[in-house]
Design an enzyme around this catalytic site. Structure first.
Site, PDB file in Angstrom:
ATOM      1  N   ASP A  28     -21.192  11.469 -22.133  1.00 39.57           N
ATOM      2  CA  ASP A  28     -20.868  12.537 -21.177  1.00 39.57           C
ATOM      3  C   ASP A  28     -20.866  12.029 -19.734  1.00 39.57           C
ATOM      4  O   ASP A  28     -21.593  11.100 -19.389  1.00 39.57           O
ATOM      5  CB  ASP A  28     -21.908  13.665 -21.318  1.00 39.57           C
ATOM      6  CG  ASP A  28     -21.452  14.956 -20.668  1.00 39.57           C
ATOM      7  OD1 ASP A  28     -20.239  15.128 -20.437  1.00 39.57           O
ATOM      8  OD2 ASP A  28     -22.325  15.800 -20.381  1.00 39.57           O
ATOM      9  N   ASN A  76     -14.184  21.251 -27.010  1.00 43.62           N
ATOM     10  CA  ASN A  76     -13.416  20.544 -25.971  1.00 43.62           C
ATOM     11  C   ASN A  76     -11.933  20.938 -25.951  1.00 43.62           C
ATOM     12  O   ASN A  76     -11.219  20.614 -24.989  1.00 43.62           O
ATOM     13  CB  ASN A  76     -13.565  19.023 -26.092  1.00 43.62           C
ATOM     14  CG  ASN A  76     -14.920  18.507 -25.646  1.00 43.62           C
ATOM     15  OD1 ASN A  76     -15.436  17.530 -26.192  1.00 43.62           O
ATOM     16  ND2 ASN A  76     -15.529  19.146 -24.643  1.00 43.62           N
TER      17      ASN A  76
HETATM   18  C1  IPE Z   1     -20.296  17.114 -25.060  1.00 43.24           C
HETATM   19  O1  IPE Z   1     -19.982  17.102 -23.720  1.00 43.24           O
HETATM   20  C2  IPE Z   1     -19.136  16.623 -25.879  1.00 43.24           C
HETATM   21  C3  IPE Z   1     -18.802  15.209 -25.727  1.00 43.24           C
HETATM   22  C4  IPE Z   1     -19.398  14.343 -24.958  1.00 43.24           C
HETATM   23  C5  IPE Z   1     -17.712  14.779 -26.539  1.00 43.24           C
HETATM   24  P1  IPE Z   1     -19.394  18.373 -22.960  1.00 43.24           P
HETATM   25  O2  IPE Z   1     -19.116  17.941 -21.585  1.00 43.24           O
HETATM   26  O3  IPE Z   1     -18.279  18.962 -23.738  1.00 43.24           O
HETATM   27  O4  IPE Z   1     -20.625  19.381 -23.027  1.00 43.24           O
HETATM   28  P2  IPE Z   1     -20.995  20.611 -22.094  1.00 43.24           P
HETATM   29  O5  IPE Z   1     -19.753  21.450 -21.951  1.00 43.24           O
HETATM   30  O6  IPE Z   1     -21.445  20.045 -20.780  1.00 43.24           O
HETATM   31  O7  IPE Z   1     -22.109  21.298 -22.811  1.00 43.24           O
HETATM   32  C1  IPE Z   2     -17.306  13.474 -21.710  1.00 41.86           C
HETATM   33  O1  IPE Z   2     -17.145  13.555 -20.334  1.00 41.86           O
HETATM   34  C2  IPE Z   2     -16.003  13.309 -22.456  1.00 41.86           C
HETATM   35  C3  IPE Z   2     -15.634  14.459 -23.265  1.00 41.86           C
HETATM   36  C4  IPE Z   2     -16.305  15.570 -23.376  1.00 41.86           C
HETATM   37  C5  IPE Z   2     -14.397  14.355 -24.009  1.00 41.86           C
HETATM   38  P1  IPE Z   2     -16.774  14.929 -19.621  1.00 41.86           P
HETATM   39  O2  IPE Z   2     -15.286  15.019 -19.541  1.00 41.86           O
HETATM   40  O3  IPE Z   2     -17.446  16.068 -20.259  1.00 41.86           O
HETATM   41  O4  IPE Z   2     -17.360  14.658 -18.178  1.00 41.86           O
HETATM   42  P2  IPE Z   2     -18.084  15.720 -17.241  1.00 41.86           P
HETATM   43  O5  IPE Z   2     -19.228  16.281 -18.022  1.00 41.86           O
HETATM   44  O6  IPE Z   2     -17.048  16.744 -16.888  1.00 41.86           O
HETATM   45  O7  IPE Z   2     -18.533  14.910 -16.063  1.00 41.86           O
HETATM   46 MG    MG Z   3     -19.275  16.920 -19.937  1.00 41.27          MG
END
Ligand code: IPE
Ligand code: IPE
Ligand code: MG
Length: 248
Positions: A28, A76
Site C-alpha cells: 500500500d 479496488n
Molecule cells: C489494500 O489497499 C489493497 C491493496 C494493497 C491491494 P487499499 O488502498 O485498497 O485499502 P484502503 O482503501 O486504504 O483500506
Molecule cells: C496500493 O497503493 C495499490 C493498490 C491498492 C492497487 P494505493 O493505490 O492504495 O496507494 P494509496 O493508498 O492511495 O497511497
Molecule cells: Mg491504499
C-alpha cells in the site's frame, strides 16, 4: 495495531532469528508516493511493481517458504477506469516477463482471488504461469488479485453448503480444517507475519480467516520506497513478539 516507526539499527542478524514461514504484504501507498512527487497515481503503481519484484526475490533468497502479496482487492474496482487499466497493464507485463525471463526460477507462482473478472488474455497468462511453475521447489508466491477475504469465505461457505445439500457431508462435518481446505490458500500454512507499509492500521479485507494469529507490523514507509532493509526490520520486530495463541 501500532505503527512501527523507528528506523532500528540492524544489530541483530537474520541468521540469529527465527524467520516466519509465511509472510503477507499489503502493498500500500503507491498513490501517496506519486502524489508527493506530483506524478499520476499510475506512476506510483509502476514504482510499486518494481518494489514487488525486488522484495519477492529477496524473500525467496533469504529462505521464506510462502509470500502472499495483496495486489488488487475486490474493492479496488471502485477506482477510476484509467487507474484500473494501468494496474492491469502492469500485471500483464509482470506475467509476460515471468514466463519469458524466469524459466530457471525456483519460485512457484499462484494466484488467489476471483479470476472471472479478468480478460481472457490475463487469464491465460495466469494459468500459463501457474502451470509453468508448479513443479518448482522454491518459495510459493501467492499474488492476491481481485481478492477479498469476505468473498473468499462466501465462496468456501457456498461450496460446503452445496456439498451438504447434495448429501456429501453433514453440517457437523464442517470444521475449521474443512473451511481452511476450501480457501484459495488450501494446503498452505497461515501467515505468521503481515506487513502493511504506508501506516494504515487496518486489514482492508486481506486474509481474514488465515490471519487469526498473524503478527501485524505496520510500517511508516510507502510501498515504492520499501527496501530489503525495511523487510529485515519487520522480521526482527516479528522475532521479538511473544506469540501466545491464547495460552499463557
Ligand atoms: C489494500 O489497499 C489493497 C491493496 C494493497 C491491494 P487499499 O488502498 O485498497 O485499502 P484502503 O482503501 O486504504 O483500506
Ligand atoms: C496500493 O497503493 C495499490 C493498490 C491498492 C492497487 P494505493 O493505490 O492504495 O496507494 P494509496 O493508498 O492511495 O497511497
Ligand atoms: Mg491504499
Amino acid at each position: 495495531m501500532a505503527i512501527f516507526k523507528k528506523k532500528q539499527p540492524k544489530e541483530v542478524s537474520l541468521s540469529d532469528i527465527v524467520l516466519p514461514e509465511h509472510i503477507g504484504i499489503i502493498m500500500d501507498g503507491n498513490g501517496r508516493w506519486a502524489k508527493k512527487r506530483g506524478l499520476p497515481r499510475s506512476a506510483g503503481h509502476t514504482a510499486g511493481a518494481q518494489t514487488f519484484r525486488k522484495i519477492a526475490r529477496y524473500c525467496s533468497d533469504i529462505g521464506i517458504k510462502y509470500l502472499t502479496v495483496y495486489a488488487f482487492s475486490t474493492e479496488n474496482w471502485r477506482r477510476p477506469g484509467d487507474e484500473i487499466d494501468a494496474l492491469m497493464r502492469l500485471f500483464k507485463d509482470y506475467l509476460q516477463e515471468s514466463i519469458r525471463d524466469f524459466k530457471d526460477d525456483s519460485i512457484v507462482l499462484r494466484f488467489i482471488g476471483d479470476r472471472t473478472a479478468f480478460s481472457p488474455e490475463l487469464l491465460s497468462l495466469m494459468n500459463e504461469n501457474e502451470e509453468e511453475s508448479c513443479d518448482r521447489d522454491g518459495m510459493v508466491l501467492n499474488i492476491a488479485m481481485n481478492y477479498g477475504g469476505r468473498a473468499e469465505l462466501v465462496r468456501a461457505i457456498r461450496s460446503l453448503a452445496a456439498r451438504a445439500a447434495e448429501g456429501g457431508i453433514k453440517p457437523e462435518d464442517i470444521t475449521e480444517q474443512t473451511v481452511s481446505d476450501n480457501l484459495y490458500t488450501a494446503g498452505q500454512p497461515d501467515p505468521d507475519l503481515i506487513i502493511r507499509p504506508s501506516g494504515e492500521n487496518r486489514t482492508s479485507n486481506f486474509l481474514l480467516w488465515q490471519s487469526a494469529y498473524a503478527e501485524y507490523v505496520i510500517m511508516d514507509v510507502l510501498w515504492p520506497d520499501f527496501t530489503s532493509d525495511d523487510l529485515d526490520r519487520a522480521l526482527i520486530e516479528f522475532a521479538k513478539r511473544n506469540r501466545r495463541f491464547g495460552g499463557v
